[in-house]
Scaffold this motif. Sequence first.
Motif, mmCIF file in Angstrom:
data_model
loop_
_atom_site.group_PDB
_atom_site.id
_atom_site.type_symbol
_atom_site.label_atom_id
_atom_site.label_comp_id
_atom_site.label_asym_id
_atom_site.label_seq_id
_atom_site.Cartn_x
_atom_site.Cartn_y
_atom_site.Cartn_z
ATOM 1 N N SER A 77 30.913 27.492 34.651
ATOM 2 C CA SER A 77 32.169 27.578 33.875
ATOM 3 C C SER A 77 32.586 28.740 33.883
ATOM 4 O O SER A 77 32.278 29.571 34.739
ATOM 5 N N PHE A 78 33.786 28.891 33.467
ATOM 6 C CA PHE A 78 34.732 29.972 33.923
ATOM 7 C C PHE A 78 34.230 31.237 33.026
ATOM 8 O O PHE A 78 34.295 32.345 33.553
ATOM 9 N N VAL A 79 33.209 31.088 32.103
ATOM 10 C CA VAL A 79 32.507 32.193 31.324
ATOM 11 C C VAL A 79 31.624 32.871 32.251
ATOM 12 O O VAL A 79 31.460 34.013 32.678
ATOM 13 N N THR A 80 30.634 31.850 32.890
ATOM 14 C CA THR A 80 29.800 32.190 34.132
ATOM 15 C C THR A 80 30.583 32.986 35.248
ATOM 16 O O THR A 80 30.007 33.811 35.853
ATOM 17 N N THR A 81 31.796 32.371 35.581
ATOM 18 C CA THR A 81 32.320 32.995 36.698
ATOM 19 C C THR A 81 32.802 34.480 36.370
ATOM 20 O O THR A 81 32.784 35.265 37.285
ATOM 21 N N LEU A 82 33.417 34.449 35.337
ATOM 22 C CA LEU A 82 33.844 35.915 34.933
ATOM 23 C C LEU A 82 32.768 36.880 34.744
ATOM 24 O O LEU A 82 32.968 37.958 35.159
ATOM 25 N N LYS A 83 31.487 36.241 34.188
ATOM 26 C CA LYS A 83 30.417 37.256 34.061
ATOM 27 C C LYS A 83 29.814 37.672 35.496
ATOM 28 O O LYS A 83 29.699 38.843 35.754
ATOM 29 N N SER A 84 29.859 36.843 36.291
ATOM 30 C CA SER A 84 29.587 36.921 37.580
ATOM 31 C C SER A 84 30.557 38.026 38.397
ATOM 32 O O SER A 84 30.160 39.047 39.143
ATOM 33 N N ILE A 85 31.758 37.852 38.247
ATOM 34 C CA ILE A 85 32.743 39.046 38.762
ATOM 35 C C ILE A 85 32.488 40.231 38.192
ATOM 36 O O ILE A 85 32.678 41.448 38.855
ATOM 37 N N GLY A 86 32.168 40.302 36.905
ATOM 38 C CA GLY A 86 31.999 41.629 36.127
ATOM 39 C C GLY A 86 30.773 42.211 36.514
ATOM 40 O O GLY A 86 30.748 43.355 36.820
ATOM 41 N N THR A 87 29.849 41.473 36.861
ATOM 42 C CA THR A 87 28.449 42.213 37.335
ATOM 43 C C THR A 87 28.473 42.229 38.793
ATOM 44 O O THR A 87 28.222 43.654 39.285
ATOM 45 N N ALA A 88 29.235 41.604 39.835
ATOM 46 C CA ALA A 88 28.903 41.649 41.265
ATOM 47 C C ALA A 88 30.234 41.966 41.941
ATOM 48 O O ALA A 88 30.306 42.507 43.035
ATOM 49 N N GLY A 89 31.484 41.842 41.023
ATOM 50 C CA GLY A 89 32.718 42.083 41.708
ATOM 51 C C GLY A 89 33.229 41.018 42.381
ATOM 52 O O GLY A 89 32.516 39.717 42.221
ATOM 53 N N PHE A 90 34.406 40.935 42.919
ATOM 54 C CA PHE A 90 35.251 39.867 43.416
ATOM 55 C C PHE A 90 34.290 39.484 44.953
ATOM 56 O O PHE A 90 34.153 40.298 45.653
ATOM 57 N N ALA A 91 34.616 38.299 45.315
ATOM 58 C CA ALA A 91 34.546 37.918 46.596
ATOM 59 C C ALA A 91 35.404 38.557 47.615
ATOM 60 O O ALA A 91 36.519 38.787 47.180
ATOM 61 N N LEU A 92 35.172 38.674 48.934
ATOM 62 C CA LEU A 92 36.035 39.231 49.773
ATOM 63 C C LEU A 92 37.231 38.405 49.828
ATOM 64 O O LEU A 92 38.601 39.026 50.096
ATOM 65 N N SER A 93 37.090 37.076 50.054
ATOM 66 C CA SER A 93 38.285 36.310 49.970
ATOM 67 C C SER A 93 39.301 36.355 48.952
ATOM 68 O O SER A 93 40.590 36.405 48.839
ATOM 69 N N THR A 94 38.765 36.514 47.567
ATOM 70 C CA THR A 94 39.355 36.994 46.402
ATOM 71 C C THR A 94 40.384 38.097 46.568
ATOM 72 O O THR A 94 41.137 38.232 45.869
ATOM 73 N N MET A 95 39.351 39.395 47.137
ATOM 74 C CA MET A 95 40.180 40.605 47.120
ATOM 75 C C MET A 95 41.442 40.435 48.219
ATOM 76 O O MET A 95 42.313 41.101 48.004
ATOM 77 N N VAL A 96 41.092 39.949 49.060
ATOM 78 C CA VAL A 96 42.110 39.456 50.176
ATOM 79 C C VAL A 96 43.554 39.057 49.498
ATOM 80 O O VAL A 96 44.389 39.418 49.635
ATOM 81 N N LEU A 97 43.009 38.076 48.755
ATOM 82 C CA LEU A 97 44.433 37.262 47.958
ATOM 83 C C LEU A 97 44.857 38.210 47.063
ATOM 84 O O LEU A 97 46.079 38.362 47.194
ATOM 85 N N LEU A 98 44.122 38.811 46.218
ATOM 86 C CA LEU A 98 44.743 39.821 45.421
ATOM 87 C C LEU A 98 45.366 40.916 46.063
ATOM 88 O O LEU A 98 46.471 41.317 45.572
ATOM 89 N N GLY A 99 44.777 41.396 47.005
ATOM 90 C CA GLY A 99 45.530 42.559 47.611
ATOM 91 C C GLY A 99 46.884 42.015 48.352
ATOM 92 O O GLY A 99 47.970 42.706 48.447
ATOM 93 N N ALA A 100 46.971 40.760 48.939
ATOM 94 C CA ALA A 100 48.203 40.172 49.517
ATOM 95 C C ALA A 100 49.203 40.289 48.412
ATOM 96 O O ALA A 100 50.526 40.562 48.526
ATOM 97 N N VAL A 101 48.787 39.676 47.083
ATOM 98 C CA VAL A 101 49.886 39.623 45.966
ATOM 99 C C VAL A 101 50.480 40.859 45.767
ATOM 100 O O VAL A 101 51.535 41.123 45.353
ATOM 101 N N GLY A 102 49.341 41.999 45.749
ATOM 102 C CA GLY A 102 49.722 43.452 45.312
ATOM 103 C C GLY A 102 50.614 43.944 46.227
ATOM 104 O O GLY A 102 51.693 44.638 45.999
ATOM 105 N N ALA A 103 50.342 43.440 47.405
ATOM 106 C CA ALA A 103 51.321 44.195 48.535
ATOM 107 C C ALA A 103 52.725 43.601 48.408
ATOM 108 O O ALA A 103 53.756 44.209 48.497
ATOM 109 N N LEU A 104 52.537 42.301 48.359
ATOM 110 C CA LEU A 104 54.012 41.864 48.188
ATOM 111 C C LEU A 104 54.838 42.112 46.956
ATOM 112 O O LEU A 104 56.061 42.430 47.141
#
Length: 116
Positions: A77-104
């Motif tokens: 569920s989205f709660v467990t996904t957000l909990k996972s992100i909060g404890t372990a951070g983003f996956a590399l693919s997500t960081m690349v996507l966020l970085g690309a959006v921020g760069a744009l």
Amino acid sequence: MHLLALLILICSFSTVDASGYSKLAWIGLGAASAIFAAQGFIAALGFTATGITEGSWAARLMSIISSLNGGTVPSGSFVTTLKSIGTAGFALSTMVLLGAVGALISIIIGIKLGIF
């Protein structure tokens, strides 16, 4: 303090003859800022490295989801996904996507400021 440093940085970049390195630094700043802001937003909701913060929005959301599902929070569920992100951070693919959006976004802002 961070806002002041950001304003000083923006003012130092706002020249028509900005070098390639300063443009690259501007884009990198945008990419890093997007990743940092997303992680900060999730932590502000209450999904932190030590788990869900007591009394936070995340705790209330988890309680609602649990009560709707017979006392459990479904895996995936989205709660467990957000909990996972909060404890372990983003996956590399997500960081690349966020970085690309921020760069744009930083390129668009740079065009508006006359950096590019």
